[in-house]
Design an enzyme around this catalytic site. Structure first.
Site, PDB file in Angstrom:
ATOM      1  N   CYS A 199      60.629  34.297 -38.715  1.00 46.85           N
ATOM      2  CA  CYS A 199      59.769  35.248 -38.374  1.00 46.85           C
ATOM      3  C   CYS A 199      58.761  36.316 -39.808  1.00 46.85           C
ATOM      4  O   CYS A 199      57.659  36.434 -40.294  1.00 46.85           O
ATOM      5  CB  CYS A 199      59.974  36.248 -37.582  1.00 46.85           C
ATOM      6  SG  CYS A 199      60.212  34.853 -36.248  1.00 46.85           S
TER       7      CYS A 199
HETATM    8  N1  LIG Z   1      63.214  32.241 -33.867  1.00 47.20           N
HETATM    9  C1  LIG Z   1      62.992  33.591 -34.097  1.00 47.20           C
HETATM   10  O1  LIG Z   1      63.500  34.656 -33.768  1.00 47.20           O
HETATM   11  C2  LIG Z   1      61.297  34.343 -33.479  1.00 47.20           C
HETATM   12  C3  LIG Z   1      61.177  34.677 -32.382  1.00 47.20           C
HETATM   13  C4  LIG Z   1      60.025  35.908 -32.042  1.00 47.20           C
HETATM   14  C5  LIG Z   1      59.198  34.712 -32.407  1.00 47.20           C
HETATM   15  N2  LIG Z   1      58.854  33.452 -32.591  1.00 47.20           N
HETATM   16  C6  LIG Z   1      58.241  32.617 -32.516  1.00 47.20           C
HETATM   17  O2  LIG Z   1      58.165  31.894 -31.801  1.00 47.20           O
HETATM   18  C7  LIG Z   1      57.931  30.383 -31.975  1.00 47.20           C
HETATM   19  C8  LIG Z   1      59.242  29.198 -32.135  1.00 47.20           C
HETATM   20  O3  LIG Z   1      60.156  29.737 -32.912  1.00 47.20           O
HETATM   21  P1  LIG Z   1      60.988  29.422 -32.150  1.00 47.20           P
HETATM   22  O4  LIG Z   1      62.399  29.848 -33.299  1.00 47.20           O
HETATM   23  O5  LIG Z   1      61.721  28.544 -31.004  1.00 47.20           O
HETATM   24  O6  LIG Z   1      61.274  27.597 -33.275  1.00 47.20           O
HETATM   25  P2  LIG Z   1      62.570  26.143 -32.906  1.00 47.20           P
HETATM   26  O7  LIG Z   1      62.061  25.806 -34.100  1.00 47.20           O
HETATM   27  O8  LIG Z   1      63.722  26.764 -32.990  1.00 47.20           O
HETATM   28  O9  LIG Z   1      61.699  25.632 -31.674  1.00 47.20           O
HETATM   29  C9  LIG Z   1      60.586  25.491 -31.282  1.00 47.20           C
HETATM   30  C10 LIG Z   1      60.693  23.114 -30.541  1.00 47.20           C
HETATM   31  O10 LIG Z   1      59.752  22.720 -30.704  1.00 47.20           O
HETATM   32  C11 LIG Z   1      59.579  22.095 -31.012  1.00 47.20           C
HETATM   33  N3  LIG Z   1      58.546  21.625 -31.368  1.00 47.20           N
HETATM   34  C12 LIG Z   1      58.044  21.463 -32.239  1.00 47.20           C
HETATM   35  N4  LIG Z   1      56.441  20.730 -32.386  1.00 47.20           N
HETATM   36  C13 LIG Z   1      56.453  20.341 -30.839  1.00 47.20           C
HETATM   37  C14 LIG Z   1      55.631  19.602 -30.024  1.00 47.20           C
HETATM   38  N5  LIG Z   1      54.268  19.546 -30.527  1.00 47.20           N
HETATM   39  N6  LIG Z   1      55.425  19.562 -28.729  1.00 47.20           N
HETATM   40  C15 LIG Z   1      57.001  20.421 -28.055  1.00 47.20           C
HETATM   41  N7  LIG Z   1      58.566  20.959 -28.933  1.00 47.20           N
HETATM   42  C16 LIG Z   1      57.704  20.963 -30.087  1.00 47.20           C
HETATM   43  C17 LIG Z   1      60.933  22.101 -31.816  1.00 47.20           C
HETATM   44  O11 LIG Z   1      61.185  20.216 -31.201  1.00 47.20           O
HETATM   45  C18 LIG Z   1      61.622  22.688 -31.028  1.00 47.20           C
HETATM   46  O12 LIG Z   1      62.587  22.747 -30.391  1.00 47.20           O
HETATM   47  C19 LIG Z   1      57.733  30.475 -33.476  1.00 47.20           C
HETATM   48  O13 LIG Z   1      56.050  30.453 -33.572  1.00 47.20           O
HETATM   49  C20 LIG Z   1      57.825  31.766 -33.739  1.00 47.20           C
HETATM   50  O14 LIG Z   1      57.877  32.558 -34.925  1.00 47.20           O
HETATM   51  C21 LIG Z   1      60.763  32.779 -33.566  1.00 47.20           C
END
Ligand SMILES: NC(=O)c1ccc[n+]([C@@H]2O[C@H](COP(=O)([O-])OP(=O)(O)OC[C@H]3O[C@@H](n4cnc5c(N)ncnc54)[C@H](O)[C@@H]3O)[C@@H](O)[C@H]2O)c1
Length: 466
Positions: free
Chosen positions: A300
């Site tokens: 983030c």
């Molecule tokens: N990790 C955090 O602390 C956090 C906090 C707030 C917001 N976010 C936001 O949330 C979003 C997701 O982050 P995350 O940390 O969960 O990421 P992550 O990488 O842990 O999880 C994302 C998942 O999406 C899957 N993926 C990728 N492309 C895909 C597609 N085309 N179709 C379906 N699945 C797909 C991946 O395999 C993965 O399992 C991002 O935008 C991030 O900025 C993350």
């Protein structure tokens, strides 16, 4: 008005009166969705089962909703369907409990999106090679939804992004199905505020900001989240909700940069920044403590503010605070390496050939997430200067491959022997699992970038703050 506005103080949706489908004139799509939310028969589809998506799955399943999880990663699908977790702070027992509830199914078959009444998108939003937004996962997901989109479905984007993405990028993709947002399907943005590993806050008790594409979308999206989360904060548009998340993360990036800069100034003055922050935070108003470190990490803070920087250029504007903060924060790994070189020099040693043990590869304490972790850059900079680098991280047994970094190591045991044979031990992540007394006692030279040892008193110059 048929439905009450969903506001922070509105009653639980279970207390509302809904028209029965069998009575009176036929009900509209929005009423049908509201009814299915109230009855918890609405099927929730969560796309992207990572750090954000998996806790959301748990949230809705434990709230009584049938949940269908989607991911492109077949390995994750396999693990989840056999009750196993791949996220350190989510034990497999919780995945097992989800399976046992019989309210959770998982699949990589995106045609099954047609089964979901509400679709929550939690896919990654990284930066491209030129620090531009990479919305590939969002657009691909939109295309997959458009193929099966049907009347009455609610689609909510949760991935962090710049203001305008839901309306200008996602909506046209969904409308390529021939259906119209607001008339045929409902669309909203609701930023994810998950803080993985935080024992006090989780998806269950973090207020959820929701901005709809139109009033009907807002009402339905708010009703869905309110059925699972105690506090929903409606805002007037998707753009406000998108901007809210960017503000939160830019605020952190700028304040962390400030303390990182002050750390260097105070260090020259012989003042301990940690003691300064501890004193300043006794002020009961107008000050919030942020802490310095070896550089920014995670999915983030190092990324999201630059989504706004990119979008602001379209309006002929520069986000100077964000860029300056980025400059200060990205220089921190170099500052840390310089402190290692100077500290070894003070002992008559050179960095070339020095044995350095880095403690912590995760970007923050108590998690197994090393995305954008500054530890990788620091280890690589040390290696480039000839140091013999090893690392320990109780949450990360092997360094996973990372874009832009080639360092590949296995975590070393944290024994008296391993500590004693180092020229320098470098604390990069302040995991709670570390016994800092033990580390201090057995390290010949300790460099602490996290203030983890500030309450441990030792004789001499053994602990260096960096
Ligand atoms: N990790 C955090 O602390 C956090 C906090 C707030 C917001 N976010 C936001 O949330 C979003 C997701 O982050 P995350 O940390 O969960 O990421 P992550 O990488 O842990 O999880 C994302 C998942 O999406 C899957 N993926 C990728 N492309 C895909 C597609 N085309 N179709 C379906 N699945 C797909 C991946 O395999 C993965 O399992 C991002 O935008 C991030 O900025 C993350």
């Amino acid at each position: 008005m048929r439905y009450p506005e969903v506001t922070v103080d509105s009653p639980s949706i279970s207390t509302w009166v809904y028209p029965e489908e069998s009575e009176g004139p036929p009900i509209g799509e929005d009423e049908r969705v509201m009814l299915s939310i109230a009855r918890r028969s609405a099927r929730v589809g969560v796309i992207g089962l990572g750090y954000v998506g998996l806790p959301l799955v748990e949230l809705f399943a434990s709230g009584g909703f049938p949940v269908l999880g989607f991911d492109v990663d077949n390995h994750k699908i396999k693990l989840l369907s056999t009750g196993q977790s791949y996220i350190g702070h989510i034990p497999s027992s919780r995945i097992g409990a989800l399976q046992a509830s019989e309210r959770f199914q998982v699949t990589s078959d995106f045609a099954r999106l047609a089964e979901a009444d509400a679709i929550l998108i939690c896919v990654p939003t990284p930066l491209g090679n030129h620090r531009e937004p990479d919305l590939t996962a969002v657009t691909k997901t939109g295309e997959a939804i458009a193929k099966v989109l049907r009347q009455g479905q609610l689609v909510v984007l949760e991935s962090t992004t710049y203001p305008g993405t839901t309306r200008d990028v996602l909506c046209p993709i969904l409308e390529s199905s021939g259906l119209k947002a607001g008339d045929d399907f409902f669309l909203a943005f609701s930023p994810e505020r998950e803080d993985p590993g935080n024992p006090n806050f989780s998806a269950r008790n973090i207020p959820k900001v929701v901005g709809g594409w139109d009033a009907a979308s807002s009402r339905i999206a708010c009703a869905l989240y309110q059925a699972a989360i105690p506090r929903v904060v409606p805002v007037s548009t998707c753009e406000v909700a998108e901007a809210c998340k960017i503000l939160e993360n830019s605020y952190r990036a700028v304040n962390i940069a400030l303390v990182n800069e002050l750390k260097q100034v105070f260090e020259r003055m012989g003042i301990d920044i940690w003691e300064v922050i501890d004193a300043a935070k006794t002020k009961p108003f107008g000050f919030q403590a942020f802490y310095p470190g070896p550089g920014l990490g995670g999915h983030c803070i190092p990324i999201d503010p630059f989504y706004l920087t990119w979008a602001a250029r379209e309006y002929g504007l520069h986000t100077r605070f964000i860029e300056l903060a980025g400059e200060v924060n990205t220089a921190m790994p170099h500052y840390v390496v310089q402190r290692v070189i100077e500290s070894l020099n003070d002992l008559g040693k050179t960095i070339r050939g020095a044995r350095v043990l880095a403690l912590g590869a995760a970007y923050k304490p108590n998690v197994d997430d090393c995305r954008e972790s500054p530890s990788f850059e620091i280890m690589e900079l040390l290696q480039e200067r000839g140091a013999v680098v090893a690392y320990n991280d109780p949450h990360i047994p092997i360094l996973p491959p990372r874009r832009n970094y080639s360092v590949r190591l296995e975590s070393q045991p944290l024994t008296v022997e391993v500590l004693a044979e180092q020229d320098c031990v470098l604390i990069l992540t302040d995991h709670a699992a570390y016994d800092y007394e033990f580390i201090v006692r057995h390290s010949p030279l300790l460099i602490d970038t996290r203030g983890a040892t500030r309450h441990i008193s030792v004789q001499g110059e053994k602990i260096i703050r960096a």
